[in-house]
Design a protein around this motif. Sequence first.
Motif, PDB file in Angstrom:
ATOM      1  N   GLU A 172       7.109 -39.350 -40.751  1.00 41.80           N
ATOM      2  CA  GLU A 172       8.038 -40.048 -39.710  1.00 41.80           C
ATOM      3  C   GLU A 172       7.700 -41.647 -40.760  1.00 41.80           C
ATOM      4  N   ASP A 173       6.475 -41.841 -41.218  1.00 44.89           N
ATOM      5  CA  ASP A 173       6.332 -42.899 -41.813  1.00 44.89           C
ATOM      6  C   ASP A 173       7.414 -43.032 -43.399  1.00 44.89           C
ATOM      7  N   ALA A 174       7.398 -41.745 -43.787  1.00 42.74           N
ATOM      8  CA  ALA A 174       8.138 -41.777 -44.935  1.00 42.74           C
ATOM      9  C   ALA A 174       9.657 -41.966 -44.684  1.00 42.74           C
ATOM     10  N   ILE A 175      10.322 -41.434 -43.684  1.00 40.91           N
ATOM     11  CA  ILE A 175      11.625 -41.573 -43.356  1.00 40.91           C
ATOM     12  C   ILE A 175      11.635 -43.078 -42.755  1.00 40.91           C
ATOM     13  N   SER A 176      10.830 -43.877 -42.033  1.00 44.21           N
ATOM     14  CA  SER A 176      10.981 -45.195 -41.703  1.00 44.21           C
ATOM     15  C   SER A 176      10.863 -46.160 -42.956  1.00 44.21           C
ATOM     16  N   SER A 177      10.316 -45.742 -43.975  1.00 44.38           N
ATOM     17  CA  SER A 177      10.033 -46.715 -45.054  1.00 44.38           C
ATOM     18  C   SER A 177      11.189 -46.636 -45.955  1.00 44.38           C
ATOM     19  N   VAL A 178      12.428 -45.833 -45.664  1.00 42.25           N
ATOM     20  CA  VAL A 178      13.427 -45.947 -46.438  1.00 42.25           C
ATOM     21  C   VAL A 178      14.166 -47.316 -46.049  1.00 42.25           C
ATOM     22  N   PRO A 179      14.697 -48.024 -47.190  1.00 44.59           N
ATOM     23  CA  PRO A 179      15.135 -49.554 -46.976  1.00 44.59           C
ATOM     24  C   PRO A 179      16.468 -49.258 -46.074  1.00 44.59           C
ATOM     25  N   LYS A 180      16.492 -50.499 -45.335  1.00 42.08           N
ATOM     26  CA  LYS A 180      17.555 -50.419 -44.229  1.00 42.08           C
ATOM     27  C   LYS A 180      18.788 -50.654 -44.831  1.00 42.08           C
ATOM     28  N   SER A 181      18.667 -51.365 -46.353  1.00 44.62           N
ATOM     29  CA  SER A 181      20.253 -51.323 -46.952  1.00 44.62           C
ATOM     30  C   SER A 181      20.700 -49.980 -47.227  1.00 44.62           C
ATOM     31  N   TYR A 182      19.887 -49.016 -47.170  1.00 40.90           N
ATOM     32  CA  TYR A 182      20.415 -47.535 -47.727  1.00 40.90           C
ATOM     33  C   TYR A 182      21.414 -47.180 -46.406  1.00 40.90           C
ATOM     34  N   ARG A 183      20.912 -47.246 -45.271  1.00 40.14           N
ATOM     35  CA  ARG A 183      21.602 -47.004 -44.272  1.00 40.14           C
ATOM     36  C   ARG A 183      23.086 -47.670 -44.001  1.00 40.14           C
ATOM     37  N   GLU A 184      22.778 -49.162 -44.162  1.00 42.57           N
ATOM     38  CA  GLU A 184      23.840 -49.771 -44.082  1.00 42.57           C
ATOM     39  C   GLU A 184      24.995 -49.407 -44.994  1.00 42.57           C
ATOM     40  N   ALA A 185      24.414 -49.260 -46.330  1.00 46.28           N
ATOM     41  CA  ALA A 185      25.622 -48.780 -47.402  1.00 46.28           C
ATOM     42  C   ALA A 185      26.287 -47.528 -46.998  1.00 46.28           C
ATOM     43  N   SER A 186      25.303 -46.510 -46.500  1.00 44.91           N
ATOM     44  CA  SER A 186      26.271 -45.355 -46.057  1.00 44.91           C
ATOM     45  C   SER A 186      27.069 -45.576 -44.895  1.00 44.91           C
ATOM     46  N   PHE A 187      26.547 -46.409 -43.807  1.00 42.43           N
ATOM     47  CA  PHE A 187      27.599 -46.502 -42.740  1.00 42.43           C
ATOM     48  C   PHE A 187      28.929 -47.254 -43.620  1.00 42.43           C
ATOM     49  N   ALA A 188      28.776 -48.116 -44.424  1.00 40.28           N
ATOM     50  CA  ALA A 188      29.862 -48.937 -44.780  1.00 40.28           C
ATOM     51  C   ALA A 188      30.952 -47.996 -45.420  1.00 40.28           C
ATOM     52  N   VAL A 189      30.603 -47.058 -46.105  1.00 39.66           N
ATOM     53  CA  VAL A 189      31.625 -46.030 -46.599  1.00 39.66           C
ATOM     54  C   VAL A 189      31.898 -44.953 -45.760  1.00 39.66           C
ATOM     55  N   GLY A 190      31.781 -44.974 -44.399  1.00 40.15           N
ATOM     56  CA  GLY A 190      32.318 -44.295 -43.516  1.00 40.15           C
ATOM     57  C   GLY A 190      31.623 -43.168 -42.976  1.00 40.15           C
ATOM     58  N   ALA A 191      30.326 -43.041 -43.427  1.00 42.00           N
ATOM     59  CA  ALA A 191      29.386 -41.788 -43.105  1.00 42.00           C
ATOM     60  C   ALA A 191      28.895 -41.925 -41.592  1.00 42.00           C
ATOM     61  N   THR A 192      28.794 -40.807 -41.162  1.00 43.44           N
ATOM     62  CA  THR A 192      28.205 -40.878 -39.895  1.00 43.44           C
ATOM     63  C   THR A 192      26.721 -40.747 -39.869  1.00 43.44           C
ATOM     64  N   HIS A 193      26.187 -41.088 -38.433  1.00 45.48           N
ATOM     65  CA  HIS A 193      24.726 -41.317 -38.631  1.00 45.48           C
ATOM     66  C   HIS A 193      23.820 -39.961 -39.205  1.00 45.48           C
ATOM     67  N   TRP A 194      24.544 -38.772 -38.760  1.00 43.85           N
ATOM     68  CA  TRP A 194      23.806 -37.377 -39.099  1.00 43.85           C
ATOM     69  C   TRP A 194      24.271 -37.265 -40.864  1.00 43.85           C
ATOM     70  N   GLU A 195      25.128 -37.458 -41.212  1.00 43.16           N
ATOM     71  CA  GLU A 195      25.668 -37.522 -42.743  1.00 43.16           C
ATOM     72  C   GLU A 195      24.495 -38.543 -43.531  1.00 43.16           C
TER      73      GLU A 195
END
Length: 299
Positions: A172-195
Amino acid sequence: MDAVQEVFFIKAHHESAEIILFLVALSSLLFLIGIIVVLFVEGLPTFREVSISQFLFGNRWYPTSEPPRLGILPLILGSLWVTAGALIFAIPLGLFSAIFLAELCPKKLREILKPVIEMLAGIPSVVYGFFGMVVLSPLLKDLLSLPTGLTAFTASIILGIMAIPSIVSLAEDAISSVPKSYREASFAVGATHWETIRKVIIPASYSGLGAAVILGAGRIIGETMTVLMVAGGAAVIPTSFFQPVRTMTATIAAEMGEASVGSLHYHSLFAIAMVLFLITFLLNILVDRLAQKYHTPVR
């Protein structure tokens, strides 16, 4: 002049702190070296009486017979069977729980679940063993129509439960440490939360997830009291998860008090500890290499 003295005082304070921290780190290394030296000094005399191949691949462990039979293959296989079974049980539950806590769980529920999961790590192993012996073992015996409920399968379930808190916490610590910018970039190109979780967050945290698995495996393979209570204690080569087995750690714990200091039996128990140390060391290297090999940089 006061400012200059203050600068020198702060510098001297920092240097003292660095020295203290260095000595603490060095003491940890010295303790580890000391443990390794003791293992090998006490274990190597075994091989004056029995060859390494006979010791590792012999299928009989009767150290007090005449002549003694010191084949630890049943003990190695018993440890590996129990460890493999526990990891099969613990890894999916631990990693999926970590993903849920880090990415999907509501904040209020997470504040309740995470302390509860981490609290499981503080329960003494003898309590787990007692639960397995009194509750789980009779249940599995009746449910599966087994001659005895004290089997490798029972030990695997209990050890898997014991390893879950360690895996969940670190993963859980390893997953939480992934930069927020990675999530935002993924959402920006249309990926779903699960993707995003599957294709971005998990690959970005492979090394941390690998460390979580290593920690869980280390907890399992080094556990003593639980397997001593619920694995059955039969030093035979296992052919099924539903039969009693004996692990290396349980053998050391059960027989060290009976072995005369300096006897062949005594040295052979230290030789088992040597093998256990080497297996754990190689396991850590293997998992670390696999984590590095399959680490996929996020683009």
